[in-house]
Design a protein around this motif. Sequence first.
Motif, short mmCIF file in Angstrom:
data_model
loop_
_atom_site.label_atom_id
_atom_site.label_comp_id
_atom_site.label_asym_id
_atom_site.label_seq_id
_atom_site.Cartn_x
_atom_site.Cartn_y
_atom_site.Cartn_z
N GLU A 195 0.85 -1.19 0.00
CA GLU A 195 0.00 0.00 0.00
C GLU A 195 0.88 1.24 0.00
O GLU A 195 1.99 1.22 0.54
CB GLU A 195 -0.89 0.03 1.24
CG GLU A 195 -2.00 -0.96 1.23
CD GLU A 195 -2.93 -0.83 2.43
OE1 GLU A 195 -2.77 0.09 3.25
OE2 GLU A 195 -3.83 -1.67 2.53
N THR A 196 0.35 2.31 -0.57
CA THR A 196 1.04 3.58 -0.56
C THR A 196 0.03 4.69 -0.31
O THR A 196 -1.16 4.52 -0.58
CB THR A 196 1.78 3.83 -1.90
OG1 THR A 196 2.41 5.11 -1.87
CG2 THR A 196 0.85 3.77 -3.10
N THR A 197 0.51 5.80 0.18
CA THR A 197 -0.35 6.96 0.37
C THR A 197 -0.43 7.80 -0.90
O THR A 197 -1.19 8.76 -0.96
CB THR A 197 0.17 7.84 1.53
OG1 THR A 197 1.51 8.25 1.24
CG2 THR A 197 0.12 7.08 2.85
N LYS A 198 0.32 7.43 -1.92
CA LYS A 198 0.31 8.16 -3.19
C LYS A 198 -0.94 7.84 -3.98
O LYS A 198 -1.56 6.79 -3.80
CB LYS A 198 1.54 7.79 -4.02
CG LYS A 198 2.85 8.20 -3.37
CD LYS A 198 4.03 7.74 -4.18
CE LYS A 198 5.30 8.19 -3.48
NZ LYS A 198 6.49 7.60 -4.05
N LYS A 238 -7.36 3.06 -0.61
CA LYS A 238 -5.90 3.00 -0.57
C LYS A 238 -5.37 2.62 -1.95
O LYS A 238 -5.99 1.85 -2.67
CB LYS A 238 -5.44 1.95 0.43
CG LYS A 238 -6.01 2.12 1.81
CD LYS A 238 -4.93 2.41 2.77
CE LYS A 238 -5.57 2.52 4.16
NZ LYS A 238 -4.78 3.16 5.08
N LYS A 249 6.76 3.18 -3.31
CA LYS A 249 5.63 3.38 -2.38
C LYS A 249 5.90 4.55 -1.50
O LYS A 249 5.16 5.32 -1.09
CB LYS A 249 5.33 2.14 -1.57
CG LYS A 249 6.34 1.79 -0.53
CD LYS A 249 5.88 0.56 0.24
CE LYS A 249 6.85 0.27 1.35
NZ LYS A 249 6.54 -0.88 2.12
#
Length: 127
Positions: free
Chosen positions: A7-10, A88, A127
């Motif tokens: 997962e990434t916050t991008k 997400k 990520k």
Amino acid sequence: MFHYTVETTKSVDEAIAALGEALKEHRFGILWQLDLTETLRSKGLAMDRPYRVLEVCNPNEAKAAVDTAVEAGYFLPCKIVVYEDGGKTKIGLPKPPVLMDLVERPELRPIAERVEQALIQAIDAAK
């Protein structure tokens, strides 16, 4: 597991841009990108999440794989997906050794393991 996913916050677009740069560090390039969401919409099918499929390749590793076993080409180029799930952004790939094991040629395993390591490193950096 057959896949590696993080997962990434991008955003999806930001993750793909970062992934493109990270892949270059490992001599991979993005050959093609399928915007699955837009493709399905153009066919009259609703899809409410961004979903992209990237085809990536390291020419030297691709050649080594096909030279070792021509059937290895069935799994080329490698795929990486970037999509939204539950709010997400996720980046993932099917693990190359798992796929290459289907060819039943043990001599492909070292190539597949090198490719997997490089792609995981690129995904982790993106990520």
